[in-house]
Design a protein around this motif. Sequence first.
Motif, short mmCIF file in Angstrom:
data_model
loop_
_atom_site.label_atom_id
_atom_site.label_comp_id
_atom_site.label_asym_id
_atom_site.label_seq_id
_atom_site.Cartn_x
_atom_site.Cartn_y
_atom_site.Cartn_z
N LEU A 110 15.84 20.27 -25.12
CA LEU A 110 16.12 19.81 -23.76
C LEU A 110 15.05 20.23 -22.76
CD1 LEU A 110 19.94 20.66 -23.56
CD2 LEU A 110 18.91 18.39 -23.90
N LEU A 111 14.27 21.24 -23.09
CA LEU A 111 13.34 21.81 -22.13
C LEU A 111 12.14 20.91 -21.88
CD1 LEU A 111 13.45 25.52 -23.35
CD2 LEU A 111 14.86 24.41 -21.60
N ASN A 112 11.68 20.92 -20.63
CA ASN A 112 10.52 20.15 -20.21
C ASN A 112 9.28 21.03 -20.24
OD1 ASN A 112 12.04 17.80 -19.59
ND2 ASN A 112 12.64 18.72 -17.64
N GLN A 113 8.14 20.44 -19.93
CA GLN A 113 6.89 21.18 -19.91
C GLN A 113 6.86 22.23 -18.80
OE1 GLN A 113 3.50 18.60 -19.87
NE2 GLN A 113 2.25 20.08 -20.95
N GLN A 114 7.59 21.99 -17.73
CA GLN A 114 7.63 22.95 -16.61
C GLN A 114 8.50 24.16 -16.91
OE1 GLN A 114 9.43 21.07 -13.21
NE2 GLN A 114 11.44 20.93 -14.18
N ASP A 115 9.34 24.06 -17.95
CA ASP A 115 10.26 25.12 -18.31
C ASP A 115 9.59 26.13 -19.24
OD1 ASP A 115 12.29 23.71 -16.89
OD2 ASP A 115 12.60 22.45 -18.65
N VAL A 116 10.20 27.32 -19.35
CA VAL A 116 9.64 28.37 -20.20
C VAL A 116 10.70 28.83 -21.19
CG1 VAL A 116 8.55 30.64 -20.26
CG2 VAL A 116 8.16 29.15 -18.29
N GLU A 117 10.31 28.86 -22.45
CA GLU A 117 11.21 29.34 -23.49
C GLU A 117 10.68 30.65 -24.05
OE1 GLU A 117 13.59 27.72 -27.40
OE2 GLU A 117 11.66 26.80 -26.91
N LEU A 118 11.55 31.64 -24.10
CA LEU A 118 11.23 32.94 -24.68
C LEU A 118 12.03 33.05 -25.97
CD1 LEU A 118 11.52 34.90 -21.33
CD2 LEU A 118 9.41 34.37 -22.54
N LYS A 119 11.37 32.67 -27.06
CA LYS A 119 12.05 32.56 -28.35
C LYS A 119 11.86 33.85 -29.13
CE LYS A 119 12.26 28.57 -30.26
NZ LYS A 119 12.27 27.34 -31.05
N GLY A 135 2.55 35.94 -23.29
CA GLY A 135 2.13 34.84 -22.42
C GLY A 135 3.31 34.10 -21.81
N SER A 136 4.33 33.84 -22.63
CA SER A 136 5.52 33.15 -22.13
C SER A 136 6.28 34.00 -21.13
CB SER A 136 6.45 32.79 -23.30
OG SER A 136 5.82 31.89 -24.17
N LEU A 137 6.30 35.31 -21.35
CA LEU A 137 6.98 36.21 -20.42
C LEU A 137 6.27 36.21 -19.07
CD1 LEU A 137 9.33 38.28 -20.24
CD2 LEU A 137 7.68 40.01 -20.84
N GLU A 138 4.96 36.23 -19.08
CA GLU A 138 4.21 36.14 -17.83
C GLU A 138 4.49 34.82 -17.13
OE1 GLU A 138 -0.35 36.75 -16.19
OE2 GLU A 138 -0.06 35.98 -18.23
N ASN A 139 4.49 33.71 -17.89
CA ASN A 139 4.79 32.39 -17.30
C ASN A 139 6.19 32.35 -16.71
OD1 ASN A 139 2.27 31.43 -18.02
ND2 ASN A 139 2.99 30.44 -19.89
N ALA A 140 7.15 32.93 -17.42
CA ALA A 140 8.53 32.95 -16.91
C ALA A 140 8.61 33.71 -15.59
CB ALA A 140 9.46 33.58 -17.95
N ALA A 141 7.95 34.85 -15.52
CA ALA A 141 7.95 35.64 -14.29
C ALA A 141 7.31 34.85 -13.15
CB ALA A 141 7.21 36.97 -14.50
N LEU A 142 6.22 34.16 -13.44
CA LEU A 142 5.54 33.39 -12.39
C LEU A 142 6.38 32.21 -11.92
CD1 LEU A 142 1.85 33.49 -13.69
CD2 LEU A 142 2.89 34.82 -11.83
N VAL A 200 14.32 28.88 -17.41
CA VAL A 200 13.77 29.94 -18.26
C VAL A 200 14.85 30.22 -19.28
CG1 VAL A 200 13.05 32.36 -18.38
CG2 VAL A 200 12.31 30.94 -16.45
N ALA A 201 14.53 30.01 -20.57
CA ALA A 201 15.53 30.12 -21.63
C ALA A 201 15.16 31.22 -22.61
CB ALA A 201 15.66 28.79 -22.36
N LEU A 202 16.06 32.17 -22.79
CA LEU A 202 15.94 33.16 -23.86
C LEU A 202 16.69 32.58 -25.05
CD1 LEU A 202 15.40 34.93 -21.28
CD2 LEU A 202 16.22 36.82 -22.67
N THR A 203 15.95 32.36 -26.14
CA THR A 203 16.53 31.72 -27.31
C THR A 203 16.09 32.47 -28.57
OG1 THR A 203 14.66 30.21 -27.57
CG2 THR A 203 16.46 29.46 -26.16
N VAL A 204 16.43 31.90 -29.72
CA VAL A 204 16.08 32.50 -31.01
C VAL A 204 15.39 31.46 -31.88
CG1 VAL A 204 17.92 34.21 -30.98
CG2 VAL A 204 18.36 31.96 -31.94
N ASP A 205 14.70 31.95 -32.92
CA ASP A 205 14.08 31.05 -33.89
C ASP A 205 15.13 30.12 -34.48
OD1 ASP A 205 11.49 31.92 -33.69
OD2 ASP A 205 11.63 33.37 -35.31
N GLY A 206 14.73 28.90 -34.71
CA GLY A 206 15.65 27.93 -35.28
C GLY A 206 16.53 27.25 -34.25
N ASN A 207 16.33 27.57 -32.99
CA ASN A 207 17.11 27.02 -31.88
C ASN A 207 16.54 25.65 -31.55
OD1 ASN A 207 18.11 26.32 -29.39
ND2 ASN A 207 17.95 28.36 -28.53
N VAL A 208 17.12 24.61 -32.09
CA VAL A 208 16.57 23.27 -31.93
C VAL A 208 17.23 22.52 -30.78
CG1 VAL A 208 16.20 21.06 -33.08
CG2 VAL A 208 16.00 23.18 -34.37
#
Length: 193
Positions: A149-158, A25-32, A136-144
């Motif tokens: 910093l990310l807002n609701q309009q942003d997409v995180e791919l953790k 779902g997040s990947l689709e949102n990031a693409a959009l 659009v942020a590619l991150t990892v688990d535990g990435n606090v």
Amino acid sequence: MQEHIRQLFSENIQTMIAAGESLSGSLENAALVIVHNLVSGGKVICCGDGATAGLASHFAQLLLDKFETDRPCLPALALQQYSNSLQQHQQHDYLARQIKALGQNNDVLLVVSASGSEPSLIKAVEAALTNDMKIVALTVDGNVELSGLLNQQDVELKVPAHRPARIFECFTFILHSLCEVIELTLFPQQGDV
């Protein structure tokens, strides 16, 4: 040794399955988000720190040239890494300064973070937010820190992984998947060929 090698493949497969289940779902949102901003005349600015800078550069090149289909070039660029001659405080600001100079409110910052605490990437995200860019942020688990910093309009791919090798394998696959979804969304006719 062969058993260890088989275990490496198995670990990779399990990581990919977990990522597919948690990130589709997040990947689709990031693409959009990226597609919407490209259609609106924006560009994709990509950055990473250290080894992840290579992944960011790879993604920008795929958008500029093509992933798997012939299509028009898409506006994307990878930010330059700092040179060793810069002083420590300048090294952390180097990406942010480029974003301040090049980023506009209809652009997307794609940031690839292996730890979520890289000072240069945190400053880059802060600069993008100041410029009203989407992230659009590619991150990892535990990435606090970066995640916070990310807002609701942003997409995180953790990525659900902890070993650096699995993280980078997953990041690469996510970036390729993102390219494919962007191409299929913008140029559906070419995807059918």
